[in-house]
Design a protein around this motif. Sequence first.
Motif, mmCIF file in Angstrom:
data_model
loop_
_atom_site.group_PDB
_atom_site.id
_atom_site.type_symbol
_atom_site.label_atom_id
_atom_site.label_comp_id
_atom_site.label_asym_id
_atom_site.label_seq_id
_atom_site.Cartn_x
_atom_site.Cartn_y
_atom_site.Cartn_z
ATOM 1 N N ILE A 262 6.098 -18.297 13.540
ATOM 2 C CA ILE A 262 6.650 -17.038 13.028
ATOM 3 C C ILE A 262 8.167 -17.138 12.971
ATOM 4 C CG2 ILE A 262 6.772 -14.539 13.399
ATOM 5 C CD1 ILE A 262 4.192 -14.764 15.013
ATOM 6 N N GLN A 263 8.762 -16.456 12.009
ATOM 7 C CA GLN A 263 10.211 -16.376 11.892
ATOM 8 C C GLN A 263 10.577 -15.031 11.266
ATOM 9 O OE1 GLN A 263 11.704 -19.302 9.105
ATOM 10 N NE2 GLN A 263 9.934 -19.052 7.763
ATOM 11 N N ILE A 264 11.831 -14.646 11.375
ATOM 12 C CA ILE A 264 12.278 -13.434 10.697
ATOM 13 C C ILE A 264 12.126 -13.643 9.198
ATOM 14 C CG2 ILE A 264 14.301 -12.012 10.176
ATOM 15 C CD1 ILE A 264 15.166 -12.344 13.042
ATOM 16 N N GLY A 265 11.470 -12.695 8.548
ATOM 17 C CA GLY A 265 11.141 -12.834 7.136
ATOM 18 C C GLY A 265 9.671 -13.111 6.892
ATOM 19 N N THR A 266 8.926 -13.490 7.941
ATOM 20 C CA THR A 266 7.477 -13.658 7.798
ATOM 21 C C THR A 266 6.848 -12.331 7.410
ATOM 22 O OG1 THR A 266 7.334 -15.485 9.386
ATOM 23 C CG2 THR A 266 5.351 -14.178 9.065
ATOM 24 N N THR A 267 5.896 -12.380 6.484
ATOM 25 C CA THR A 267 5.198 -11.179 6.043
ATOM 26 C C THR A 267 3.711 -11.292 6.352
ATOM 27 O OG1 THR A 267 4.774 -12.037 3.819
ATOM 28 C CG2 THR A 267 6.849 -10.856 4.166
ATOM 29 N N GLY A 268 3.033 -10.147 6.376
ATOM 30 C CA GLY A 268 1.600 -10.144 6.643
ATOM 31 C C GLY A 268 0.966 -8.836 6.241
ATOM 32 N N LEU A 269 -0.333 -8.740 6.496
ATOM 33 C CA LEU A 269 -1.107 -7.561 6.124
ATOM 34 C C LEU A 269 -1.970 -7.154 7.314
ATOM 35 C CD1 LEU A 269 -1.738 -5.805 3.536
ATOM 36 C CD2 LEU A 269 -3.744 -7.267 3.230
ATOM 37 N N PHE A 270 -1.840 -5.876 7.714
ATOM 38 C CA PHE A 270 -2.638 -5.369 8.822
ATOM 39 C C PHE A 270 -3.085 -3.951 8.497
ATOM 40 C CE2 PHE A 270 -3.055 -3.106 12.903
ATOM 41 C CZ PHE A 270 -3.997 -3.910 13.520
ATOM 42 N N GLY A 271 -4.410 -3.712 8.573
ATOM 43 C CA GLY A 271 -4.930 -2.380 8.266
ATOM 44 C C GLY A 271 -4.622 -1.942 6.853
ATOM 45 N N GLY A 272 -4.556 -2.890 5.926
ATOM 46 C CA GLY A 272 -4.263 -2.560 4.534
ATOM 47 C C GLY A 272 -2.793 -2.298 4.263
ATOM 48 N N ARG A 273 -1.924 -2.500 5.249
ATOM 49 C CA ARG A 273 -0.488 -2.248 5.084
ATOM 50 C C ARG A 273 0.298 -3.555 5.228
ATOM 51 N NH1 ARG A 273 1.397 1.993 9.295
ATOM 52 N NH2 ARG A 273 0.131 0.664 10.677
ATOM 53 N N VAL A 274 1.277 -3.720 4.374
ATOM 54 C CA VAL A 274 2.138 -4.906 4.406
ATOM 55 C C VAL A 274 3.226 -4.710 5.450
ATOM 56 C CG1 VAL A 274 3.770 -6.316 3.086
ATOM 57 C CG2 VAL A 274 1.694 -5.434 1.989
ATOM 58 N N PHE A 275 3.540 -5.764 6.193
ATOM 59 C CA PHE A 275 4.634 -5.688 7.153
ATOM 60 C C PHE A 275 5.560 -6.886 6.993
ATOM 61 C CE2 PHE A 275 1.383 -8.107 9.533
ATOM 62 C CZ PHE A 275 2.127 -9.194 9.986
ATOM 63 N N ASN A 276 6.781 -6.714 7.529
ATOM 64 C CA ASN A 276 7.778 -7.777 7.566
ATOM 65 C C ASN A 276 8.266 -7.942 8.995
ATOM 66 O OD1 ASN A 276 8.914 -8.600 4.607
ATOM 67 N ND2 ASN A 276 8.150 -6.502 4.613
ATOM 68 N N VAL A 277 8.500 -9.180 9.401
ATOM 69 C CA VAL A 277 9.103 -9.448 10.706
ATOM 70 C C VAL A 277 10.605 -9.285 10.565
ATOM 71 C CG1 VAL A 277 9.506 -11.172 12.496
ATOM 72 C CG2 VAL A 277 7.261 -11.017 11.396
ATOM 73 N N ILE A 278 11.208 -8.362 11.364
ATOM 74 C CA ILE A 278 12.631 -8.057 11.215
ATOM 75 C C ILE A 278 13.455 -8.404 12.457
ATOM 76 C CG2 ILE A 278 12.181 -6.230 9.529
ATOM 77 C CD1 ILE A 278 12.705 -4.198 11.797
ATOM 78 N N GLY A 279 12.816 -8.652 13.597
ATOM 79 C CA GLY A 279 13.574 -8.932 14.805
ATOM 80 C C GLY A 279 12.745 -9.660 15.839
ATOM 81 N N ARG A 280 13.416 -10.102 16.884
ATOM 82 C CA ARG A 280 12.733 -10.907 17.901
ATOM 83 C C ARG A 280 13.445 -10.775 19.250
ATOM 84 N NH1 ARG A 280 12.912 -17.484 17.410
ATOM 85 N NH2 ARG A 280 11.322 -18.067 18.917
ATOM 86 N N ILE A 281 12.648 -10.615 20.293
ATOM 87 C CA ILE A 281 13.136 -10.714 21.665
ATOM 88 C C ILE A 281 12.405 -11.883 22.305
ATOM 89 C CG2 ILE A 281 13.321 -9.586 23.907
ATOM 90 C CD1 ILE A 281 13.063 -6.903 22.473
ATOM 91 N N GLN A 282 13.152 -12.718 22.994
ATOM 92 C CA GLN A 282 12.530 -13.838 23.701
ATOM 93 C C GLN A 282 12.667 -13.589 25.202
ATOM 94 O OE1 GLN A 282 14.053 -18.029 23.298
ATOM 95 N NE2 GLN A 282 12.135 -18.251 22.156
ATOM 96 N N LEU A 283 11.548 -13.734 25.913
ATOM 97 C CA LEU A 283 11.486 -13.377 27.328
ATOM 98 C C LEU A 283 10.989 -14.552 28.152
ATOM 99 C CD1 LEU A 283 9.874 -10.175 26.168
ATOM 100 C CD2 LEU A 283 11.800 -9.999 27.729
ATOM 101 N N ARG A 284 11.600 -14.712 29.331
ATOM 102 C CA ARG A 284 11.223 -15.795 30.226
ATOM 103 C C ARG A 284 10.651 -15.222 31.515
ATOM 104 N NH1 ARG A 284 13.131 -20.999 30.705
ATOM 105 N NH2 ARG A 284 14.989 -20.564 29.462
ATOM 106 N N TYR A 285 9.519 -15.778 31.962
ATOM 107 C CA TYR A 285 8.934 -15.412 33.248
ATOM 108 C C TYR A 285 8.671 -16.684 34.032
ATOM 109 C CZ TYR A 285 4.327 -16.635 31.294
ATOM 110 O OH TYR A 285 3.262 -17.286 30.734
ATOM 111 N N ALA A 286 8.068 -16.555 35.212
ATOM 112 C CA ALA A 286 7.983 -17.696 36.135
ATOM 113 C C ALA A 286 7.274 -18.898 35.517
ATOM 114 C CB ALA A 286 7.273 -17.267 37.423
ATOM 115 N N ALA A 287 6.256 -18.655 34.689
ATOM 116 C CA ALA A 287 5.447 -19.762 34.173
ATOM 117 C C ALA A 287 5.829 -20.197 32.772
ATOM 118 C CB ALA A 287 3.964 -19.386 34.204
ATOM 119 N N GLY A 288 6.800 -19.542 32.137
ATOM 120 C CA GLY A 288 7.147 -19.940 30.783
ATOM 121 C C GLY A 288 7.927 -18.877 30.044
#
Length: 483
Positions: free
Chosen positions: A55-81
């Motif tokens: 996945i990257q910003i700009g990726t598009t898809g379809l869910f529940g008959g609706r089109v979406f765009n990826v517009i942002g990202r948060i990356q999170l770190r925890y003990a295992a990864g």
Amino acid sequence: MQNVACPSCGAPVQFRSHASVMAVCEYCKTTVLKDADSVKDLGKMSDVLEDYSPIQIGTTGLFGGRVFNVIGRIQLRYAAGLWNEWAILFDDGAAAWLSDSSGLYTLTTERPADAQLPTFEQLQPGQSYPISGQSFIVAEIRNADCIGGQGELPFKIGQGWRIRVADFRCHSSFLTLDYSDSELPKVYAGQAVTLDGLQCQMLRDESQIKEGASKFKGKIDALDCPSCGSSIKYLPGMTSHLVCPSCHAQIEAAGPTAQVLAAGERMAQVSTTLELGATAKIDNRDYQLIGLMKRRDDENTGWIEYLLYNAQAGFLWLVETDDGWARAKVLDSWPSWVQHSDTAKLGDRAFNKLYEYQATVEFAAGAFNWRVSAGDTNRVVEFENGKSKLAAEMTANELTWSLSLPVAADQIRAWFGQTVAADKNSGADEEKSLASRFMMWLLGLNAIPLIFSFGNTWLFIAFALAAIYFPAKYIESLGETEK
């Protein structure tokens, strides 16, 4: 869409969603806060680690008959990864989150919170809780830190932002309780999804993943262990958690230089049928073997697990036991099971309890999508239905389910395009057969005096012949046992 100038470098910053309150300038990484009619500079946001996610910003898809765009990202770190939370925007202006953790995906939206919800401290993996009129099982509990951000986001985050979240599952339904801001958590509900099911477009392919990773990591793909100097076969961008095959040091390869997280002990390398770096053609997809580990149960039975990766299909496990091979996949749609009961139900299939045991990692080498080391233990409960097996694996913070099916050894060889096990065994069997025939020849040669003489020395000759015959039969039996 709203365009503003970055307060730091002046580059254009786009806000595609009116609900977004901040964005990260893609040129200088300044965090831009949209505050009413003003735009504020909140300082630099750490760049995200370019991992194996397609996945990257700009990726598009379809869910529940609706089109979406990826517009942002948060990356999170925890003990295992680490994992990614992708902010998505539907064409009708609604917002949601696409979570990407170890190749499993869920899509959720915020829902009103129930009046009665468990506290964070009460939660235990495998326990069920009634939430929003449905019984959910705790899948994972995480304390995590935000380590980077991209694009535009619906709330303000910054360096050092820490979250407390718990994930729940019920079949394919998914739910997250976010305790980051208060004891009364925010509720995000949705379901498990796949990238194919979302009909995603504009995904990164394998070459883009490698290229993006190499830009961040420099020359890390030619990696020598920083602890012992041994060469490590490593696929950049696929995962950042490595275990040196020679000295067992745990290595973080998520930056310009590889860092040792924990030293290990040098030990003899475990002999395995498949080698790190081997490639396979499975279901018309190219997989690479990136990690392997040997595990043992509390009855001292051992087996080998091989981790394979494909950029689009994600992770796949092959398991080698004394009984043969199996192919396993971590489930995103969970079976119904009450802890300590003897039956689990996946769809309309009932699986009966087979074993319950403690599994310990005895040896690990290569790259993994979580932090693994020798000595790690978890509780395993296995169920079977015909040749299919379900396995629940539990730690103090996580519960996962996997489904496995047997695979013929010939199929393994066909997938990997080589006689991986047969060549080794056949060579050894041939040597044992030659040794056995040679010793039988000696037996015949030494029997000649016995044929012509039955004097007082016959007992000594019999002992000598036995000393040749029985080792020869033992060597022959070893060859038959290993087949």
